[in-house]
Design a protein around this motif. Structure first.
Motif, PDB file in Angstrom:
ATOM      1  N   ALA A   2       1.014  -1.157  -0.004  1.00 42.43           N
ATOM      2  CA  ALA A   2       0.101   0.007   0.026  1.00 42.43           C
ATOM      3  C   ALA A   2       0.831   1.086  -0.079  1.00 42.43           C
ATOM      4  O   ALA A   2       1.792   1.209   0.412  1.00 42.43           O
ATOM      5  N   ALA A   3       0.246   2.474  -0.754  1.00 40.19           N
ATOM      6  CA  ALA A   3       0.787   3.583  -0.666  1.00 40.19           C
ATOM      7  C   ALA A   3       0.964   4.095   0.601  1.00 40.19           C
ATOM      8  O   ALA A   3      -0.070   3.791   1.332  1.00 40.19           O
ATOM      9  N   LEU A   4       2.102   5.050   0.867  1.00 43.17           N
ATOM     10  CA  LEU A   4       1.783   5.834   2.134  1.00 43.17           C
ATOM     11  C   LEU A   4       0.858   7.067   1.933  1.00 43.17           C
ATOM     12  O   LEU A   4       0.662   7.579   0.680  1.00 43.17           O
ATOM     13  N   PRO A   5       0.170   7.408   3.166  1.00 48.25           N
ATOM     14  CA  PRO A   5      -0.932   8.389   2.891  1.00 48.25           C
ATOM     15  C   PRO A   5      -0.261   9.750   2.730  1.00 48.25           C
ATOM     16  O   PRO A   5       1.027  10.030   3.015  1.00 48.25           O
ATOM     17  N   GLU A  29       2.962  -0.284  11.035  1.00 51.74           N
ATOM     18  CA  GLU A  29       2.425  -0.408   9.528  1.00 51.74           C
ATOM     19  C   GLU A  29       3.087   0.646   8.640  1.00 51.74           C
ATOM     20  O   GLU A  29       3.353   0.344   7.420  1.00 51.74           O
ATOM     21  N   LEU A  30       3.056   2.037   8.686  1.00 53.71           N
ATOM     22  CA  LEU A  30       3.514   2.723   7.953  1.00 53.71           C
ATOM     23  C   LEU A  30       5.112   2.428   7.283  1.00 53.71           C
ATOM     24  O   LEU A  30       5.597   2.495   6.249  1.00 53.71           O
ATOM     25  N   ALA A  76      11.556  -1.731  13.601  1.00 54.58           N
ATOM     26  CA  ALA A  76      10.412  -1.451  12.929  1.00 54.58           C
ATOM     27  C   ALA A  76       9.738   0.039  13.575  1.00 54.58           C
ATOM     28  O   ALA A  76       9.302   0.668  12.526  1.00 54.58           O
ATOM     29  N   ILE A  77       9.941   0.562  14.609  1.00 55.52           N
ATOM     30  CA  ILE A  77       9.287   1.753  14.846  1.00 55.52           C
ATOM     31  C   ILE A  77      10.142   2.828  14.329  1.00 55.52           C
ATOM     32  O   ILE A  77       9.597   3.815  13.688  1.00 55.52           O
TER      33      ILE A  77
END
Length: 141
Positions: A2-5, A29-30, A76-77
């Motif tokens: 998915a693309a970043l918002p 998730e981002l 991850a963070i």
């Protein structure tokens, strides 16, 4: 993947999280959505100094003169924080990156108040490195 918002959607999504545990999960998730640098970009010159985790950011201009950012981290963070910074700087010319105040966005998200001091320092180091490269690109260095 998915693309970043965009910035506004990032802020809306962040505010919809019920608590900081959900916000941390959203940050992770981002990070999973990041466009990773090519393998040859994991070089010492792309390693960001001042981060406790390993952080690589590849910065270049596209044909339209807009800054293109790709990055990765072994945490991850932190990878999610990279994604947030990239969202804030998306589709900007280097001079706009130098002048853009990311702190107001961090305040709207209450982001830095919920990060450990070492993560906050790493976030500042990423922003400093991106702005330094943007400044070099605006001056033709």
């Amino acid at each position: 993947m998915a693309a970043l918002p965009d910035r506004e959607k990032l802020l809306r999504n962040f505010s919809r999280c019920a608590n900081w545990e959900e916000k941390y999960l959203y940050i992770i998730e981002l990070g999973q959505r990041l466009a990773l640098p090519d393998k040859d970009k994991y070089r010492p010159e792309n390693l960001i100094q001042g981060c406790q985790s390993q952080v690589w950011i590849d910065m270049r201009l596209d044909a339209d003169g807009l800054m293109q950012l790709k990055g990765d981290s072994d945490a991850a963070i932190v990878k999610g924080l990279i994604a947030i910074v990239f969202i804030l700087f998306d589709r900007m010319m280097p001079r706009d990156i130098v002048e853009f105040d990311v702190r107001q966005w961090f305040e709207k998200m209450a982001l830095t108040s919920h990060l450990t001091p070492s993560r906050s320092q790493g976030l500042e180091a990423m922003i400093r490195a991106i702005r330094t490269k943007a400044l070099q690109l605006t001056s033709g260095a």
